[in-house]
Write a protein that holds these residues in place. Structure first.
Motif, PDB file in Angstrom:
ATOM      1  N   SER A 469       0.812  -1.166   0.118  1.00 25.80           N
ATOM      2  CA  SER A 469       0.064  -0.135   0.146  1.00 25.80           C
ATOM      3  C   SER A 469       0.705   1.301  -0.063  1.00 25.80           C
ATOM      4  CB  SER A 469      -0.924   0.025   1.051  1.00 25.80           C
ATOM      5  OG  SER A 469      -0.034   0.101   2.334  1.00 25.80           O
ATOM      6  N   ALA A 470       0.222   2.415  -0.263  1.00 29.15           N
ATOM      7  CA  ALA A 470       1.292   3.676  -0.134  1.00 29.15           C
ATOM      8  C   ALA A 470       1.628   3.879   1.051  1.00 29.15           C
ATOM      9  CB  ALA A 470       0.085   4.663  -0.817  1.00 29.15           C
ATOM     10  N   ARG A 471       0.776   3.523   2.155  1.00 22.74           N
ATOM     11  CA  ARG A 471       1.253   3.759   3.556  1.00 22.74           C
ATOM     12  C   ARG A 471       2.469   2.866   3.976  1.00 22.74           C
ATOM     13  NH1 ARG A 471      -3.101   2.363   6.306  1.00 22.74           N
ATOM     14  NH2 ARG A 471      -4.006   4.474   6.635  1.00 22.74           N
ATOM     15  N   ALA A 472       2.390   1.561   3.458  1.00 22.57           N
ATOM     16  CA  ALA A 472       3.520   0.649   3.791  1.00 22.57           C
ATOM     17  C   ALA A 472       4.905   1.136   3.102  1.00 22.57           C
ATOM     18  CB  ALA A 472       3.078  -0.783   3.275  1.00 22.57           C
ATOM     19  N   LEU A 473       4.691   1.585   1.802  1.00 21.00           N
ATOM     20  CA  LEU A 473       5.782   2.312   1.023  1.00 21.00           C
ATOM     21  C   LEU A 473       6.322   3.556   1.646  1.00 21.00           C
ATOM     22  CD1 LEU A 473       7.443   1.903  -1.744  1.00 21.00           C
ATOM     23  CD2 LEU A 473       5.830   3.697  -2.753  1.00 21.00           C
ATOM     24  N   HIS A 474       5.579   4.369   2.060  1.00 19.27           N
ATOM     25  CA  HIS A 474       5.893   5.572   2.861  1.00 19.27           C
ATOM     26  C   HIS A 474       6.764   5.243   4.153  1.00 19.27           C
ATOM     27  CE1 HIS A 474       3.229   8.912   0.376  1.00 19.27           C
ATOM     28  NE2 HIS A 474       4.352   8.364  -0.107  1.00 19.27           N
ATOM     29  N   ARG A 475       6.065   4.020   5.010  1.00 16.89           N
ATOM     30  CA  ARG A 475       6.795   3.867   6.081  1.00 16.89           C
ATOM     31  C   ARG A 475       8.100   3.175   5.911  1.00 16.89           C
ATOM     32  NH1 ARG A 475       3.752   4.428  10.393  1.00 16.89           N
ATOM     33  NH2 ARG A 475       1.619   5.154  10.267  1.00 16.89           N
ATOM     34  N   ILE A 476       8.520   2.405   4.619  1.00 18.59           N
ATOM     35  CA  ILE A 476       9.748   1.982   4.598  1.00 18.59           C
ATOM     36  C   ILE A 476      10.760   3.084   4.295  1.00 18.59           C
ATOM     37  CG2 ILE A 476      11.001   0.505   2.896  1.00 18.59           C
ATOM     38  CD1 ILE A 476       8.667  -1.282   2.324  1.00 18.59           C
ATOM     39  N   CYS A 477      10.325   4.205   3.701  1.00 21.02           N
ATOM     40  CA  CYS A 477      10.958   5.367   3.118  1.00 21.02           C
ATOM     41  C   CYS A 477      11.320   6.082   4.565  1.00 21.02           C
ATOM     42  CB  CYS A 477      10.401   5.985   2.350  1.00 21.02           C
ATOM     43  SG  CYS A 477      10.182   5.486   0.635  1.00 21.02           S
ATOM     44  N   ARG A 478      10.308   5.955   5.549  1.00 17.59           N
ATOM     45  CA  ARG A 478      10.672   6.706   6.891  1.00 17.59           C
ATOM     46  C   ARG A 478      11.676   6.003   7.511  1.00 17.59           C
ATOM     47  NH1 ARG A 478       4.535   7.585   8.691  1.00 17.59           N
ATOM     48  NH2 ARG A 478       3.909   9.147   7.562  1.00 17.59           N
ATOM     49  N   VAL A 479      11.594   4.731   7.791  1.00 13.96           N
ATOM     50  CA  VAL A 479      12.495   3.895   8.403  1.00 13.96           C
ATOM     51  C   VAL A 479      13.993   3.882   7.911  1.00 13.96           C
ATOM     52  CG1 VAL A 479      13.262   1.432   9.136  1.00 13.96           C
ATOM     53  CG2 VAL A 479      10.683   2.272   9.378  1.00 13.96           C
ATOM     54  N   ALA A 480      14.123   3.925   6.456  1.00 14.83           N
ATOM     55  CA  ALA A 480      15.237   3.973   5.745  1.00 14.83           C
ATOM     56  C   ALA A 480      15.953   5.103   6.120  1.00 14.83           C
ATOM     57  CB  ALA A 480      15.028   3.817   4.131  1.00 14.83           C
ATOM     58  N   ARG A 481      15.187   6.372   6.309  1.00 14.40           N
ATOM     59  CA  ARG A 481      15.635   7.734   6.439  1.00 14.40           C
ATOM     60  C   ARG A 481      16.217   7.707   7.958  1.00 14.40           C
ATOM     61  NH1 ARG A 481      18.040  11.504   4.176  1.00 14.40           N
ATOM     62  NH2 ARG A 481      19.322  10.836   5.464  1.00 14.40           N
ATOM     63  N   THR A 482      15.493   7.236   8.804  1.00 17.91           N
ATOM     64  CA  THR A 482      16.177   6.907   9.988  1.00 17.91           C
ATOM     65  C   THR A 482      17.585   6.411  10.310  1.00 17.91           C
ATOM     66  OG1 THR A 482      13.944   7.094  10.956  1.00 17.91           O
ATOM     67  CG2 THR A 482      15.544   6.221  12.451  1.00 17.91           C
ATOM     68  N   LEU A 483      17.432   5.099   9.314  1.00 16.59           N
ATOM     69  CA  LEU A 483      18.714   4.201   9.491  1.00 16.59           C
ATOM     70  C   LEU A 483      19.950   5.305   8.849  1.00 16.59           C
ATOM     71  CD1 LEU A 483      17.135   1.128   8.200  1.00 16.59           C
ATOM     72  CD2 LEU A 483      18.272   1.339  10.360  1.00 16.59           C
ATOM     73  N   ALA A 484      19.479   6.139   7.828  1.00 17.78           N
ATOM     74  CA  ALA A 484      20.627   6.955   7.370  1.00 17.78           C
ATOM     75  C   ALA A 484      20.798   7.935   8.425  1.00 17.78           C
ATOM     76  CB  ALA A 484      20.176   7.379   5.741  1.00 17.78           C
ATOM     77  N   ASP A 485      20.068   8.436   9.067  1.00 23.80           N
ATOM     78  CA  ASP A 485      20.400   9.470  10.236  1.00 23.80           C
ATOM     79  C   ASP A 485      21.369   8.748  11.135  1.00 23.80           C
ATOM     80  OD1 ASP A 485      18.977  11.573   8.844  1.00 23.80           O
ATOM     81  OD2 ASP A 485      17.320  11.246   9.740  1.00 23.80           O
ATOM     82  N   LEU A 486      20.921   7.709  11.458  1.00 25.59           N
ATOM     83  CA  LEU A 486      21.695   6.874  12.572  1.00 25.59           C
ATOM     84  C   LEU A 486      23.293   6.673  12.134  1.00 25.59           C
ATOM     85  CD1 LEU A 486      19.464   4.298  14.057  1.00 25.59           C
ATOM     86  CD2 LEU A 486      20.223   6.168  15.320  1.00 25.59           C
ATOM     87  N   ASP A 487      23.328   6.494  10.628  1.00 23.68           N
ATOM     88  CA  ASP A 487      24.670   6.301  10.127  1.00 23.68           C
ATOM     89  C   ASP A 487      25.429   7.792   9.662  1.00 23.68           C
ATOM     90  OD1 ASP A 487      24.607   3.964  10.308  1.00 23.68           O
ATOM     91  OD2 ASP A 487      24.056   3.492   8.221  1.00 23.68           O
ATOM     92  N   GLN A 488      24.497   8.963  10.189  1.00 25.73           N
ATOM     93  CA  GLN A 488      25.120  10.134   9.873  1.00 25.73           C
ATOM     94  C   GLN A 488      25.334  10.467   8.286  1.00 25.73           C
ATOM     95  OE1 GLN A 488      28.169  10.976  12.892  1.00 25.73           O
ATOM     96  NE2 GLN A 488      26.887  10.672  14.398  1.00 25.73           N
ATOM     97  N   VAL A 489      24.666  10.004   7.600  1.00 29.32           N
ATOM     98  CA  VAL A 489      24.792  10.275   6.035  1.00 29.32           C
ATOM     99  C   VAL A 489      23.447  10.944   5.797  1.00 29.32           C
ATOM    100  CG1 VAL A 489      26.318   8.567   5.812  1.00 29.32           C
ATOM    101  CG2 VAL A 489      23.857   8.073   5.693  1.00 29.32           C
ATOM    102  N   ASN A 490      23.664  11.554   4.607  1.00 28.01           N
ATOM    103  CA  ASN A 490      22.413  12.335   3.958  1.00 28.01           C
ATOM    104  C   ASN A 490      21.764  11.544   2.740  1.00 28.01           C
ATOM    105  OD1 ASN A 490      22.952  14.983   5.507  1.00 28.01           O
ATOM    106  ND2 ASN A 490      24.534  15.504   3.835  1.00 28.01           N
ATOM    107  N   GLN A 491      22.433  10.739   2.296  1.00 27.17           N
ATOM    108  CA  GLN A 491      22.041   9.921   1.119  1.00 27.17           C
ATOM    109  C   GLN A 491      21.264   8.658   1.688  1.00 27.17           C
ATOM    110  OE1 GLN A 491      21.803  10.623  -2.397  1.00 27.17           O
ATOM    111  NE2 GLN A 491      20.056   9.223  -2.021  1.00 27.17           N
ATOM    112  N   ILE A 492      20.181   8.292   1.108  1.00 28.38           N
ATOM    113  CA  ILE A 492      19.810   6.859   1.618  1.00 28.38           C
ATOM    114  C   ILE A 492      19.973   5.971   0.657  1.00 28.38           C
ATOM    115  CG2 ILE A 492      17.444   5.480   1.804  1.00 28.38           C
ATOM    116  CD1 ILE A 492      16.102   8.190   2.606  1.00 28.38           C
ATOM    117  N   ASP A 493      20.955   5.097   1.115  1.00 26.87           N
ATOM    118  CA  ASP A 493      21.822   3.899   0.267  1.00 26.87           C
ATOM    119  C   ASP A 493      21.050   2.618   0.202  1.00 26.87           C
ATOM    120  OD1 ASP A 493      24.005   5.723  -0.329  1.00 26.87           O
ATOM    121  OD2 ASP A 493      24.828   5.088   1.697  1.00 26.87           O
TER     122      ASP A 493
END
Length: 521
Positions: A469-493
């Motif tokens: 669903s659109a909600r599930a897709l957005h939530r994956i993006c949110r979690v990936a953004r948090t993982l990148a923030d924990l790694d202290q990088v700007n780009q979601i790899d």
């Protein structure tokens, strides 16, 4: 003029409402009328006020007494109006001279002897006076029983005065005798709070610890699945120790909510951790009653709501979590009463993988049929599971590891070390978009959660294969953004998207307790 106007406060749910108390004396047969939708508790105050005035050396006027509690359309139920009504009668009958009552708020019940007795929720009352002073843009003074004045003085920016009896309160207002001393601001907090549990006490479970780190860093709701005794509750109980300390204004609000519920009348800097029992009713979990009062999700505001054995909860109770999980508030309507309560919490739910609990266990055999497993896991509906960002398996730790303890990574898994990572990640999120990643809107996700090209291909392939669903897709993006923030990088790899997908797999309908697939672009 035989008219006096005083001020007090009442609560609708947790919302403070200013109450204007008007007392009028007129000619006619002696009577005492209370109007303005008072309940039984207030109507019975007539006899308390009469006796308190007489026993405090005042005359009770032999006239027609009318007391109006405005606003008139708001039902009121609090004995805290006793003091204001008694002083209003004394003022209207000329026994208080020209005392200035406009800058005062009075809250106390009266005994028959005239003593000031305690009121419910003095901390919440003081917090409400502080808000009222900001609305009126001028300082206000609060009169309370002496025994509760020091507690109310833990709230800043208000002047608190405590009196032992009605005579002392009246004497202070007219400047007679020794004036009451203003309670000194006392910012002390509740020193009796339980010590936070440390994540270093949890042996093993490195994947689950990282998932909880991600959940607390970005405010992502998480599910823990595993056999009995594997450590689900132990992990969840330590999630609060990973969260940053509460801002002072938030701690005031949360402590006021606890005070209104009668749980504590002390300022607490700790984030709440609520663990309701599966037998909890909807009113206990969400809030309810008439008039509505807050439930567990409001008591968990700005903290953690842990629902252990979540599949044993009543299905209607669980489904009622949908709105609060999306909006951070719960709206309750009753006949003649409406209330809106804050409910922005981190939801951690845990359950066994099957009715017997041993599905996927390396040593114990599961006795459940596939149909039983399916029915059990489907107790958490698809729309509700869609609101969870992370699902992680918590496998049992072997006995040797439990007895020997961990020899590596302990310095990386203490609550203090993990909390520092959470604080850094949250600071980045608040500076970038003004909210945590788990609270981002669709527009913010499009702006701040754009993955790299390789990562986007991986996400697109997974979403199309599993019909997300659109909600599930957005939530994956949110979690990936948090993982990148924990790694202290700007780009979601690609690795951030892959990890977010791994955290999402069982929520997307894949079978729990199957070995994870290799993720490829």
């Amino acid at each position: 003029m035989p008219l006096a106007t005083l001020h007090s406060l009442t609560f609708v749910g947790i919302r403070p409402v200013a109450v204007q108390i008007e007392v009028h004396l007129s000619a006619g047969l002696p009577s005492f009328a209370l109007v303005g939708l008072p309940d039984t508790e207030i109507r019975e105050s007539k006899e308390r006020v009469r006796s308190a005035l007489l026993n405090s050396g005042f005359e009770f006027p032999a006239q027609r007494i009318t007391v109006n509690l405005a606003p008139a359309d708001l039902p009121k139920g609090s004995a805290a109006f006793d003091l204001a009504v008694a002083l209003g009668i004394a003022s209207a009958s000329g026994q208080l001279g020209k005392a200035d009552l406009s800058e005062w708020l009075f809250a106390s019940e009266l005994s028959l002897s005239g003593s000031l007795t305690g009121v419910r929720s003095p901390f919440a009352l003081a917090f409400a006076v502080r808000k009222e002073a900001k609305i009126r843009q001028r300082p206000l003074k609060l009169m309370l029983p002496k025994a509760q004045a020091s507690l109310a003085a833990t709230v800043p920016d208000i002047a608190v005065f405590g009196a032992n009896n009605l005579f002392e309160a009246a004497a202070h207002l007219v400047g007679h005798g020794t004036p009451l001393q203003q309670e000194a601001y006392n910012p002390q907090t509740n020193a009796a709070q339980a010590t936070l549990l440390d994540m270093a006490e949890v042996i093993g479970h490195q994947t689950a610890k990282h998932a909880l780190l991600t959940a607390t860093a970005g405010q992502h709701h998480i599910r823990l699945v595993g056999p009995p005794g594997s450590g689900k509750s132990m992990l969840a109980q330590r999630a609060g120790s990973l969260m940053p300390a509460l801002p002072y204004e938030d701690s005031l609000e949360i402590s006021a909510i606890r005070s209104l519920k009668g749980e504590s009348d002390a300022l607490s800097p700790q984030r709440p951790f609520r663990n309701p029992h599966p037998s909890s009713t909807m009113a206990a979990l969400i809030g309810g009653g008439n008039p509505p009062s807050p439930g567990e999700i409001t008591l968990a505001h700005q903290g953690v709501l842990f629902t252990d054995e979540v599949l044993e909860f009543d299905r209607r109770c669980l489904e009622s979590l949908r709105e609060p999980l999306e909006t951070g508030r719960v709206n309750i309507s009753r006949s003649g009463h409406q209330a809106s309560f804050p409910a922005r919490f981190l939801w951690i739910c845990a359950h066994n993988p099957c009715p017997c609990g041993w599905l996927g266990h390396p040593a114990k055999e599961c006795r459940c049929t596939p149909e039983q497993v399916r029915k059990y896991q489907n107790k958490l509906s698809g729309p509700l599971a869609d609101r969870l960002d992370i699902s992680i398996e918590v496998q049992a730790i072997d006995h040797g590891t439990l007895l020997q303890g961990e020899k590596e990574h302990t310095e990386l898994t203490t609550s203090a070390g993990l909390r520092a990572q959470v604080e850094n990640a949250r600071t980045v999120q608040l500076e970038r978009q003004g909210c945590l990643n788990g609270e981002m809107s669709a527009g913010q996700i499009s702006k701040y959660c754009k993955p790299a090209s390789g990562a986007e291909k991986l996400l697109l392939a997974y979403a199309q294969k599993n019909h997300l669903s659109a909600r599930a897709l957005h939530r994956i993006c949110r979690v990936a953004r948090t993982l990148a923030d924990l790694d202290q990088v700007n780009q979601i790899d690609k690795k951030h998207i892959a990890t977010a997908i791994q955290y999402r797999k069982s929520l997307a309908g894949e079978v729990i307790n199957q070995p994870p697939m290799a993720l490829t672009a």
